[in-house]
Design a protein around this motif. Structure first.
Motif, PDB file in Angstrom:
ATOM      1  N   ALA A 138       0.834  -1.206   0.000  1.00  0.00           N
ATOM      2  CA  ALA A 138       0.000   0.000   0.000  1.00  0.00           C
ATOM      3  C   ALA A 138       0.870   1.258   0.000  1.00  0.00           C
ATOM      4  O   ALA A 138       0.579   2.231  -0.708  1.00  0.00           O
ATOM      5  CB  ALA A 138      -0.934  -0.009   1.206  1.00  0.00           C
ATOM      6  N   GLU A 139       1.953   1.236   0.796  1.00  0.00           N
ATOM      7  CA  GLU A 139       2.867   2.382   0.855  1.00  0.00           C
ATOM      8  C   GLU A 139       3.495   2.661  -0.504  1.00  0.00           C
ATOM      9  O   GLU A 139       3.559   3.810  -0.963  1.00  0.00           O
ATOM     10  CB  GLU A 139       3.991   2.117   1.869  1.00  0.00           C
ATOM     11  N   LEU A 140       3.952   1.611  -1.161  1.00  0.00           N
ATOM     12  CA  LEU A 140       4.646   1.774  -2.448  1.00  0.00           C
ATOM     13  C   LEU A 140       3.691   2.186  -3.567  1.00  0.00           C
ATOM     14  O   LEU A 140       4.052   2.990  -4.433  1.00  0.00           O
ATOM     15  CB  LEU A 140       5.383   0.488  -2.808  1.00  0.00           C
ATOM     16  N   LEU A 141       2.490   1.641  -3.557  1.00  0.00           N
ATOM     17  CA  LEU A 141       1.498   2.042  -4.564  1.00  0.00           C
ATOM     18  C   LEU A 141       1.212   3.537  -4.459  1.00  0.00           C
ATOM     19  O   LEU A 141       1.090   4.240  -5.468  1.00  0.00           O
ATOM     20  CB  LEU A 141       0.211   1.243  -4.388  1.00  0.00           C
ATOM     21  N   LYS A 142       1.131   4.028  -3.208  1.00  0.00           N
ATOM     22  CA  LYS A 142       0.881   5.456  -2.997  1.00  0.00           C
ATOM     23  C   LYS A 142       2.101   6.281  -3.403  1.00  0.00           C
ATOM     24  O   LYS A 142       1.981   7.293  -4.095  1.00  0.00           O
ATOM     25  CB  LYS A 142       0.543   5.705  -1.528  1.00  0.00           C
ATOM     26  N   GLU A 143       3.288   5.837  -2.986  1.00  0.00           N
ATOM     27  CA  GLU A 143       4.523   6.584  -3.243  1.00  0.00           C
ATOM     28  C   GLU A 143       4.793   6.735  -4.735  1.00  0.00           C
ATOM     29  O   GLU A 143       5.299   7.771  -5.188  1.00  0.00           O
ATOM     30  CB  GLU A 143       5.702   5.866  -2.572  1.00  0.00           C
ATOM     31  N   PHE A 144       4.430   5.729  -5.523  1.00  0.00           N
ATOM     32  CA  PHE A 144       4.711   5.765  -6.957  1.00  0.00           C
ATOM     33  C   PHE A 144       3.470   6.058  -7.807  1.00  0.00           C
ATOM     34  O   PHE A 144       3.445   5.764  -8.998  1.00  0.00           O
ATOM     35  CB  PHE A 144       5.376   4.449  -7.390  1.00  0.00           C
ATOM     36  N   SER A 145       2.460   6.639  -7.179  1.00  0.00           N
ATOM     37  CA  SER A 145       1.253   7.090  -7.881  1.00  0.00           C
ATOM     38  C   SER A 145       0.611   5.980  -8.717  1.00  0.00           C
ATOM     39  O   SER A 145       0.243   6.186  -9.876  1.00  0.00           O
ATOM     40  CB  SER A 145       1.583   8.293  -8.785  1.00  0.00           C
ATOM     41  N   LEU A 146       0.493   4.800  -8.101  1.00  0.00           N
ATOM     42  CA  LEU A 146      -0.084   3.660  -8.808  1.00  0.00           C
ATOM     43  C   LEU A 146      -1.384   3.167  -8.153  1.00  0.00           C
ATOM     44  O   LEU A 146      -1.913   2.120  -8.525  1.00  0.00           O
ATOM     45  CB  LEU A 146       0.930   2.498  -8.842  1.00  0.00           C
ATOM     46  N   GLU A 147      -1.902   3.948  -7.214  1.00  0.00           N
ATOM     47  CA  GLU A 147      -3.093   3.506  -6.472  1.00  0.00           C
ATOM     48  C   GLU A 147      -4.300   3.297  -7.381  1.00  0.00           C
ATOM     49  O   GLU A 147      -5.028   2.313  -7.232  1.00  0.00           O
ATOM     50  CB  GLU A 147      -3.434   4.523  -5.380  1.00  0.00           C
ATOM     51  N   GLU A 148      -4.530   4.222  -8.311  1.00  0.00           N
ATOM     52  CA  GLU A 148      -5.716   4.126  -9.180  1.00  0.00           C
ATOM     53  C   GLU A 148      -5.662   2.914 -10.098  1.00  0.00           C
ATOM     54  O   GLU A 148      -6.693   2.395 -10.517  1.00  0.00           O
ATOM     55  CB  GLU A 148      -5.851   5.403 -10.017  1.00  0.00           C
ATOM     56  N   SER A 149      -4.441   2.465 -10.421  1.00  0.00           N
ATOM     57  CA  SER A 149      -4.276   1.326 -11.340  1.00  0.00           C
ATOM     58  C   SER A 149      -3.818   0.071 -10.615  1.00  0.00           C
ATOM     59  O   SER A 149      -3.442  -0.912 -11.260  1.00  0.00           O
ATOM     60  CB  SER A 149      -3.248   1.678 -12.420  1.00  0.00           C
ATOM     61  N   ALA A 150      -3.871   0.095  -9.299  1.00  0.00           N
ATOM     62  CA  ALA A 150      -3.290  -0.983  -8.494  1.00  0.00           C
ATOM     63  C   ALA A 150      -3.844  -2.365  -8.815  1.00  0.00           C
ATOM     64  O   ALA A 150      -3.123  -3.365  -8.748  1.00  0.00           O
ATOM     65  CB  ALA A 150      -3.495  -0.682  -7.007  1.00  0.00           C
ATOM     66  N   ASP A 151      -5.136  -2.432  -9.197  1.00  0.00           N
ATOM     67  CA  ASP A 151      -5.768  -3.744  -9.392  1.00  0.00           C
ATOM     68  C   ASP A 151      -6.026  -4.078 -10.856  1.00  0.00           C
ATOM     69  O   ASP A 151      -6.770  -4.999 -11.175  1.00  0.00           O
ATOM     70  CB  ASP A 151      -7.062  -3.798  -8.573  1.00  0.00           C
ATOM     71  N   LYS A 152      -5.374  -3.308 -11.734  1.00  0.00           N
ATOM     72  CA  LYS A 152      -5.460  -3.612 -13.171  1.00  0.00           C
ATOM     73  C   LYS A 152      -4.293  -4.509 -13.582  1.00  0.00           C
ATOM     74  O   LYS A 152      -3.206  -4.423 -13.010  1.00  0.00           O
ATOM     75  CB  LYS A 152      -5.405  -2.310 -13.981  1.00  0.00           C
ATOM     76  N   ALA A 153      -4.534  -5.356 -14.590  1.00  0.00           N
ATOM     77  CA  ALA A 153      -3.459  -6.218 -15.087  1.00  0.00           C
ATOM     78  C   ALA A 153      -2.340  -5.371 -15.682  1.00  0.00           C
ATOM     79  O   ALA A 153      -2.595  -4.338 -16.309  1.00  0.00           O
ATOM     80  CB  ALA A 153      -4.001  -7.177 -16.146  1.00  0.00           C
ATOM     81  N   LEU A 154      -1.102  -5.825 -15.477  1.00  0.00           N
ATOM     82  CA  LEU A 154       0.057  -5.053 -15.931  1.00  0.00           C
ATOM     83  C   LEU A 154       0.075  -4.846 -17.448  1.00  0.00           C
ATOM     84  O   LEU A 154       0.649  -3.875 -17.934  1.00  0.00           O
ATOM     85  CB  LEU A 154       1.353  -5.756 -15.510  1.00  0.00           C
ATOM     86  N   LYS A 155      -0.554  -5.760 -18.182  1.00  0.00           N
ATOM     87  CA  LYS A 155      -0.542  -5.647 -19.655  1.00  0.00           C
ATOM     88  C   LYS A 155      -1.243  -4.371 -20.127  1.00  0.00           C
ATOM     89  O   LYS A 155      -1.043  -3.939 -21.261  1.00  0.00           O
ATOM     90  CB  LYS A 155      -1.167  -6.890 -20.295  1.00  0.00           C
ATOM     91  N   THR A 156      -2.015  -3.736 -19.234  1.00  0.00           N
ATOM     92  CA  THR A 156      -2.704  -2.486 -19.600  1.00  0.00           C
ATOM     93  C   THR A 156      -1.869  -1.249 -19.230  1.00  0.00           C
ATOM     94  O   THR A 156      -2.258  -0.128 -19.537  1.00  0.00           O
ATOM     95  CB  THR A 156      -4.063  -2.374 -18.872  1.00  0.00           C
ATOM     96  N   PHE A 157      -0.723  -1.451 -18.590  1.00  0.00           N
ATOM     97  CA  PHE A 157       0.099  -0.336 -18.110  1.00  0.00           C
ATOM     98  C   PHE A 157       0.904   0.312 -19.240  1.00  0.00           C
ATOM     99  O   PHE A 157       1.338  -0.362 -20.178  1.00  0.00           O
ATOM    100  CB  PHE A 157       1.089  -0.825 -17.039  1.00  0.00           C
ATOM    101  N   SER A 158       1.138   1.620 -19.110  1.00  0.00           N
ATOM    102  CA  SER A 158       2.049   2.324 -20.020  1.00  0.00           C
ATOM    103  C   SER A 158       3.485   2.001 -19.616  1.00  0.00           C
ATOM    104  O   SER A 158       3.745   1.454 -18.537  1.00  0.00           O
ATOM    105  CB  SER A 158       1.828   3.829 -19.916  1.00  0.00           C
ATOM    106  N   GLY A 159       4.426   2.386 -20.474  1.00  0.00           N
ATOM    107  CA  GLY A 159       5.842   2.154 -20.182  1.00  0.00           C
ATOM    108  C   GLY A 159       6.282   2.819 -18.897  1.00  0.00           C
ATOM    109  O   GLY A 159       7.034   2.238 -18.103  1.00  0.00           O
ATOM    110  N   GLY A 160       5.800   4.042 -18.670  1.00  0.00           N
ATOM    111  CA  GLY A 160       6.167   4.769 -17.467  1.00  0.00           C
ATOM    112  C   GLY A 160       5.639   4.111 -16.206  1.00  0.00           C
ATOM    113  O   GLY A 160       6.329   4.055 -15.182  1.00  0.00           O
ATOM    114  N   MET A 161       4.411   3.597 -16.270  1.00  0.00           N
ATOM    115  CA  MET A 161       3.820   2.926 -15.111  1.00  0.00           C
ATOM    116  C   MET A 161       4.570   1.630 -14.797  1.00  0.00           C
ATOM    117  O   MET A 161       4.813   1.311 -13.630  1.00  0.00           O
ATOM    118  CB  MET A 161       2.334   2.643 -15.378  1.00  0.00           C
TER     119      MET A 161
END
Length: 311
Positions: free
Chosen positions: A119-142
């Protein structure tokens, strides 16, 4: 412990067959600094990094992490750093949260501690909104931010970043720079390999330039730029008939070679104070110039001076 270097590399050497890929490299990294490893593709940067992080066995030499020999005290040395590669070492079919949980558990955290750290790392790296999405949907930066988060699960004091912004768009790259600066503020030591000279200039306290497996130069970005030949003066001569006279006049005022492209003249200055007599001489000779500029040397100049014609 305060006097111990974060990294001490002594006479590191690696051969693949008959080819020496890393040739007797030595350097040290102080705690709390960003240390940049620069070099052309194939120069030996990643091989050096792989040996320092115990992913590759050196043929000769020694590496110490906070005073601990990576061969004799491998497990202890490895516990002190995190490594982020060029490509995310994570599972694309599951979510960012699940990836972080898995790596946290593999690093020995209890289920509740793993959940809290995730939870700490998801918040620190601004990934909370996408936390439960499959990685295949992520951009290169994410993806890159997640890979960095994975390497920080155990809060290492030393972090190795192997070309962390390769392939990212300029905005995402700038966001990663901010993240790296924040890690340093929190007390981390960073070792960075990069092919982007601007990135090294922006982030690194000290640089080592490697070419053909050899350490060819070390210093701060400012020191290396000063050694690149001073500032560059360039201007355009307004009247074509006066170009030859202007070039002759310029040559009499400086020690460096004068370059001419059409009506544009350029020369390296050993110090900016040389500009005043040049302008006075041009004025006295009634030579009008336009588009005058003074350009400070860049790391590109340093890089080209040290590696040009060798690849």
């Amino acid at each position: 412990m305060t006097n111990v270097n974060a990294i001490e590399v002594s006479h590191l050497t690696k051969k693949f067959g008959d080819k020496t890929v890393v040739d007797d490299i030595s350097f040290s990294v102080e705690p709390g600094e960003v240390f940049g490893l620069l070099g052309p593709n194939g120069a030996g940067k990643t091989t050096t990094l792989r040996m320092i992080t115990t992913l590759l066995k050196a043929d000769a030499g020694q590496v110490k992490i906070f005073g601990h020999d990576t061969v004799k005290e491998g497990r202890l040395a490895r516990s002190m750093f995190g490594l982020t590669g060029q490509y995310a070492s994570v599972d694309e079919d599951i979510s960012a949260r699940e990836n972080l949980m898995i790596f946290a558990r593999l690093n020995g955290l209890s289920r509740s501690d793993a959940r809290e750290r995730t939870a700490e790392l998801l918040k620190e790296f601004s990934l909370e909104e996408s936390a439960d999405k499959a990685l295949k949907t992520f951009s290169g930066g994410m993806r890159r931010r997640l890979d960095l988060a994975v390497s920080l699960i155990t809060r290492p004091t030393l972090i190795f970043l192997d070309e962390p912004t390769t392939g990212l768009d300029p905005r995402t790259r700038t966001q990663m720079w901010d993240t790296i600066r924040e890690l340093v503020k929190q007390g981390s030591t960073i070792v960075l390999t990069t092919q982007y000279l601007e990135e090294a200039d922006q982030l690194a306290d000290n640089l080592a330039i490697i070419d053909h497996g050899r350490l060819v130069k070390m210093g701060t970005p400012a020191e290396l730029k000063r050694e690149a030949g001073g500032s560059k003066l360039s201007f355009t001569v307004a009247q074509a008939a006066q170009v030859a006279a202007a070039a002759k006049l310029l040559a009499s005022q400086v020690t460096g070679a004068v370059r001419q492209v059409g009506q544009q003249l350029s020369v390296s200055l050993s110090k900016v104070a040389e500009l005043t007599p040049i302008l006075a001489a041009l004025d006295h000779a009634k030579i009008t110039v336009n588009h005058l500029s003074i350009q400070e040397p860049s790391l590109d100049d340093v890089f080209m001076n040290l590696t040009v014609g060798k690849n």
